[in-house]
Design a protein around this motif. Structure first.
Motif, PDB file in Angstrom:
ATOM      1  N   LYS A 128      -3.649   7.798  -7.300  1.00 28.30           N
ATOM      2  CA  LYS A 128      -4.643   6.719  -7.423  1.00 28.30           C
ATOM      3  C   LYS A 128      -4.041   5.372  -7.027  1.00 28.30           C
ATOM      4  CE  LYS A 128      -7.429   8.544 -11.276  1.00 28.30           C
ATOM      5  NZ  LYS A 128      -7.803   8.324 -12.673  1.00 28.30           N
ATOM      6  N   LEU A 129      -2.824   5.153  -7.501  1.00 28.11           N
ATOM      7  CA  LEU A 129      -2.146   3.889  -7.214  1.00 28.11           C
ATOM      8  C   LEU A 129      -1.828   3.788  -5.718  1.00 28.11           C
ATOM      9  CD1 LEU A 129      -1.136   1.449  -8.783  1.00 28.11           C
ATOM     10  CD2 LEU A 129       0.994   2.647  -9.215  1.00 28.11           C
ATOM     11  N   ALA A 130      -1.411   4.905  -5.124  1.00 31.51           N
ATOM     12  CA  ALA A 130      -1.118   4.914  -3.687  1.00 31.51           C
ATOM     13  C   ALA A 130      -2.369   4.542  -2.888  1.00 31.51           C
ATOM     14  CB  ALA A 130      -0.605   6.295  -3.274  1.00 31.51           C
ATOM     15  N   ARG A 131      -3.486   5.117  -3.287  1.00 29.25           N
ATOM     16  CA  ARG A 131      -4.752   4.834  -2.597  1.00 29.25           C
ATOM     17  C   ARG A 131      -5.122   3.360  -2.760  1.00 29.25           C
ATOM     18  NH1 ARG A 131     -10.086   4.539  -3.878  1.00 29.25           N
ATOM     19  NH2 ARG A 131     -11.569   5.365  -2.353  1.00 29.25           N
ATOM     20  N   HIS A 132      -4.970   2.866  -3.976  1.00 28.70           N
ATOM     21  CA  HIS A 132      -5.297   1.476  -4.296  1.00 28.70           C
ATOM     22  C   HIS A 132      -4.434   0.519  -3.451  1.00 28.70           C
ATOM     23  CE1 HIS A 132      -6.373  -1.833  -7.045  1.00 28.70           C
ATOM     24  NE2 HIS A 132      -5.102  -2.179  -7.022  1.00 28.70           N
ATOM     25  N   ILE A 133      -3.153   0.833  -3.341  1.00 25.73           N
ATOM     26  CA  ILE A 133      -2.227  -0.021  -2.595  1.00 25.73           C
ATOM     27  C   ILE A 133      -2.500   0.069  -1.091  1.00 25.73           C
ATOM     28  CG2 ILE A 133       0.216  -0.196  -1.933  1.00 25.73           C
ATOM     29  CD1 ILE A 133       0.886   0.476  -4.878  1.00 25.73           C
ATOM     30  N   ALA A 134      -2.802   1.285  -0.624  1.00 20.39           N
ATOM     31  CA  ALA A 134      -3.107   1.466   0.805  1.00 20.39           C
ATOM     32  C   ALA A 134      -4.337   0.649   1.199  1.00 20.39           C
ATOM     33  CB  ALA A 134      -3.316   2.952   1.106  1.00 20.39           C
ATOM     34  N   LYS A 135      -5.283   0.518   0.264  1.00 26.45           N
ATOM     35  CA  LYS A 135      -6.493  -0.263   0.536  1.00 26.45           C
ATOM     36  C   LYS A 135      -6.180  -1.745   0.719  1.00 26.45           C
ATOM     37  CE  LYS A 135     -10.457   2.330  -0.996  1.00 26.45           C
ATOM     38  NZ  LYS A 135     -11.109   2.195   0.291  1.00 26.45           N
ATOM     39  N   GLN A 136      -5.016  -2.160   0.203  1.00 21.22           N
ATOM     40  CA  GLN A 136      -4.599  -3.562   0.373  1.00 21.22           C
ATOM     41  C   GLN A 136      -3.813  -3.744   1.667  1.00 21.22           C
ATOM     42  OE1 GLN A 136      -2.398  -4.736  -3.165  1.00 21.22           O
ATOM     43  NE2 GLN A 136      -4.010  -4.020  -4.514  1.00 21.22           N
ATOM     44  N   GLY A 137      -3.789  -2.724   2.507  1.00 16.09           N
ATOM     45  CA  GLY A 137      -3.122  -2.832   3.806  1.00 16.09           C
ATOM     46  C   GLY A 137      -1.647  -2.449   3.783  1.00 16.09           C
ATOM     47  N   LYS A 138      -1.176  -1.941   2.654  1.00 14.15           N
ATOM     48  CA  LYS A 138       0.235  -1.536   2.592  1.00 14.15           C
ATOM     49  C   LYS A 138       0.369  -0.061   2.968  1.00 14.15           C
ATOM     50  CE  LYS A 138       1.656  -5.192  -0.234  1.00 14.15           C
ATOM     51  NZ  LYS A 138       2.470  -6.149   0.499  1.00 14.15           N
ATOM     52  N   LYS A 139       1.638   0.354   3.147  1.00 14.44           N
ATOM     53  CA  LYS A 139       1.876   1.745   3.570  1.00 14.44           C
ATOM     54  C   LYS A 139       2.739   2.473   2.545  1.00 14.44           C
ATOM     55  CE  LYS A 139       2.685   0.792   8.385  1.00 14.44           C
ATOM     56  NZ  LYS A 139       3.188  -0.467   8.285  1.00 14.44           N
ATOM     57  N   PRO A 140       2.113   3.012   1.510  1.00 19.22           N
ATOM     58  CA  PRO A 140       2.917   3.683   0.479  1.00 19.22           C
ATOM     59  C   PRO A 140       3.414   5.069   0.889  1.00 19.22           C
ATOM     60  CG  PRO A 140       0.596   3.690  -0.126  1.00 19.22           C
ATOM     61  CD  PRO A 140       0.689   2.981   1.189  1.00 19.22           C
ATOM     62  N   MET A 141       4.449   5.498   0.188  1.00 18.39           N
ATOM     63  CA  MET A 141       4.931   6.876   0.295  1.00 18.39           C
ATOM     64  C   MET A 141       5.098   7.394  -1.134  1.00 18.39           C
ATOM     65  SD  MET A 141       8.533   8.272   1.927  1.00 18.39           S
ATOM     66  CE  MET A 141       9.602   8.106   0.511  1.00 18.39           C
ATOM     67  N   LEU A 142       4.667   8.609  -1.364  1.00 20.99           N
ATOM     68  CA  LEU A 142       4.808   9.206  -2.700  1.00 20.99           C
ATOM     69  C   LEU A 142       6.075  10.044  -2.752  1.00 20.99           C
ATOM     70  CD1 LEU A 142       1.059  10.194  -2.976  1.00 20.99           C
ATOM     71  CD2 LEU A 142       2.232   8.795  -4.694  1.00 20.99           C
ATOM     72  N   VAL A 143       6.734  10.041  -3.896  1.00 21.25           N
ATOM     73  CA  VAL A 143       7.937  10.855  -4.074  1.00 21.25           C
ATOM     74  C   VAL A 143       7.687  11.843  -5.215  1.00 21.25           C
ATOM     75  CG1 VAL A 143      10.400  10.836  -4.621  1.00 21.25           C
ATOM     76  CG2 VAL A 143       9.392   8.945  -3.317  1.00 21.25           C
ATOM     77  N   ALA A 144       7.758  13.126  -4.894  1.00 20.81           N
ATOM     78  CA  ALA A 144       7.511  14.160  -5.906  1.00 20.81           C
ATOM     79  C   ALA A 144       8.818  14.503  -6.604  1.00 20.81           C
ATOM     80  CB  ALA A 144       6.901  15.395  -5.250  1.00 20.81           C
ATOM     81  N   ALA A 145       9.044  13.884  -7.753  1.00 22.31           N
ATOM     82  CA  ALA A 145      10.303  14.129  -8.478  1.00 22.31           C
ATOM     83  C   ALA A 145      10.032  14.590  -9.904  1.00 22.31           C
ATOM     84  CB  ALA A 145      11.152  12.862  -8.472  1.00 22.31           C
ATOM     85  N   ASP A 146       8.827  15.100 -10.145  1.00 19.00           N
ATOM     86  CA  ASP A 146       8.539  15.706 -11.455  1.00 19.00           C
ATOM     87  C   ASP A 146       8.782  17.202 -11.333  1.00 19.00           C
ATOM     88  OD1 ASP A 146       7.605  16.766 -13.796  1.00 19.00           O
ATOM     89  OD2 ASP A 146       5.616  15.863 -13.716  1.00 19.00           O
ATOM     90  N   MET A 147       9.997  17.604 -11.631  1.00 26.30           N
ATOM     91  CA  MET A 147      10.342  19.023 -11.499  1.00 26.30           C
ATOM     92  C   MET A 147      10.163  19.728 -12.841  1.00 26.30           C
ATOM     93  SD  MET A 147      11.373  18.373  -8.507  1.00 26.30           S
ATOM     94  CE  MET A 147      12.564  19.381  -7.657  1.00 26.30           C
ATOM     95  N   GLN A 148       9.742  18.993 -13.842  1.00 22.62           N
ATOM     96  CA  GLN A 148       9.617  19.536 -15.182  1.00 22.62           C
ATOM     97  C   GLN A 148       8.370  20.412 -15.303  1.00 22.62           C
ATOM     98  OE1 GLN A 148      12.142  18.950 -17.044  1.00 22.62           O
ATOM     99  NE2 GLN A 148      11.356  20.305 -18.643  1.00 22.62           N
ATOM    100  N   ILE A 170      12.579  17.076  -1.649  1.00 20.96           N
ATOM    101  CA  ILE A 170      13.578  17.952  -1.026  1.00 20.96           C
ATOM    102  C   ILE A 170      13.778  19.126  -1.978  1.00 20.96           C
ATOM    103  CG2 ILE A 170      15.828  18.019   0.126  1.00 20.96           C
ATOM    104  CD1 ILE A 170      16.114  15.000  -0.518  1.00 20.96           C
ATOM    105  N   SER A 171      13.455  20.325  -1.499  1.00 22.19           N
ATOM    106  CA  SER A 171      13.574  21.443  -2.432  1.00 22.19           C
ATOM    107  C   SER A 171      15.049  21.752  -2.698  1.00 22.19           C
ATOM    108  CB  SER A 171      12.827  22.679  -1.913  1.00 22.19           C
ATOM    109  OG  SER A 171      13.347  23.041  -0.683  1.00 22.19           O
ATOM    110  N   GLY A 172      15.308  22.164  -3.911  1.00 23.34           N
ATOM    111  CA  GLY A 172      16.676  22.504  -4.308  1.00 23.34           C
ATOM    112  C   GLY A 172      17.493  21.311  -4.791  1.00 23.34           C
ATOM    113  N   LYS A 173      16.914  20.119  -4.735  1.00 27.57           N
ATOM    114  CA  LYS A 173      17.650  18.929  -5.192  1.00 27.57           C
ATOM    115  C   LYS A 173      17.146  18.475  -6.562  1.00 27.57           C
ATOM    116  CE  LYS A 173      20.155  18.032  -1.447  1.00 27.57           C
ATOM    117  NZ  LYS A 173      21.600  18.050  -1.461  1.00 27.57           N
TER     118      LYS A 173
END
Ligand code: GDP
Length: 303
Positions: A128-148, A170-173
């Motif tokens: 949601k936040l990425a979408r919100h920020i992208a709407k402001q003309g920025k270029k976000p990248m999401l990082v999937a680091a919830d391995m729990q 990155i798988s395995g990290k």
């Protein structure tokens, strides 16, 4: 959502009907109504006391001031109108924050580290936040680091695909290694905002906090947002306090405000922890996300 509170404030107004002036004694029945509804809505007890004492102090003192100000004018300001205005201003002050909700970096991609307990809505909120920020003309990248939570990485990839925002993993990290590698990747892809979806747990534990502290020190994010479920009532305040003490959060995203949460969290969090609510989640889909506006919330609470 604010039915309980709105009802309490309505009853308080009724208690003041017909009065032209507020005094130490005639304000008491109204304060009692407000007190009951705040407690019923899960507002933290210390916050309830502080709020009532400030309202009382201002209400009794300000009647005279208002009378002088309106003398000679045809407009009649009733005791009940005064009371509502004072409550509104106090509620707003308790929930408001200064300046922009997001601190932007200069010379490097802005980091937003998202933390929270499992089930709070953290992964959804990252998108949601990425979408919100992208709407402001920025270029976000999401990082999937919830391995729990096993499904979290896949969930973020699906959401990223929906909103057309790249998702880095990155798988395995380890989560720390993934987060530490994210900035170089963002620069390579020309992305100027990095949103880190970190691990949650069912309850706060030392291992979780250590991992988060390590990620914080490795990526030095400009923003640390705690995602909190408004439905968990008083526990949301306890959660916020623990995360803030350990990580120093910049603010809170309060999710599930579309549900039947009674609203206590919205009122208590900043007062108790010092960290303001900056955004709210108001539904399951990525567009159901808003900047948290203290003024609008105060008006809704007053009904
Ligand atoms: P995480 O474990 O903290 O990453 O939680 P998820 O992002 O998987 O969300 C848990 C559940 O809450 C999912 O079913 C989401 O769709 C739901 N959810 C998240 N935010 C909101 C919200 O603002 N409103 C509602 N109604 N549901 C939400």
């Amino acid at each position: 959502m604010f039915d309980t509170l709105a009802r309490g404030f309505r009853q308080a107004r009724n208690r003041l009907a017909g009065l032209t002036e507020l005094s130490e004694s005639n304000i008491e029945p109204a304060l009692r109504e407000v007190r009951l509804s705040l407690l019923e809505a899960d507002v933290e007890i210390g916050v309830v006391k502080a709020f009532l004492s400030r309202v009382k102090q201002k209400a009794v003192g300000r009647t005279l001031e208002a009378k002088v100000k309106h003398e000679g004018e045809t407009m009649q300001v009733s005791a009940s109108d005064h009371f509502v205005k004072i409550c509104h201003d106090e509620l707003e002050a308790m929930m408001s924050h200064e300046g922009e909700p997001i601190v932007w970096a200069s010379g490097r991609p802005t980091g937003l580290m998202m933390v929270g307990l499992q089930g709070s809505g953290k992964t959804t909120t990252c998108a949601k936040l990425a979408r919100h920020i992208a709407k402001q003309g920025k270029k976000p990248m999401l990082v999937a680091a919830d391995m729990q939570r096993p499904a979290a990485v896949e969930q973020l990839k699906v959401l990223g695909n929906q909103i057309k925002i790249p998702v880095f993993n990155i798988s395995g990290k380890s989560p720390v290694e993934i987060c530490a590698a994210a900035e170089a990747e963002a620069k390579k892809l020309g992305r100027d905002v990095i949103i880190y979806d970190t691990a949650g747990r069912l309850a706060i534990d030392e291992k979780l906090m250590q991992e988060l502290a390590e990620i914080k020190s490795r990526v030095a994010p400009e923003n640390i947002f705690l995602v909190v479920d408004a439905m968990i009532g008083q526990d949301s305040v306890k959660t916020a306090r623990s995360f803030h003490e350990r990580l120093g959060i910049s603010g809170v995203v309060l999710t599930k405000l579309d549900g039947d949460a009674r609203g206590g969290a919205a009122i208590s969090i900043k007062e108790v922890t010092g960290a303001p609510v900056l955004f709210s989640g108001v539904g399951e889909t990525t567009d159901k996300f808003e900047e948290f506006r203290a003024d609008g919330m105060a008006s809704r609470i007053l009904g």
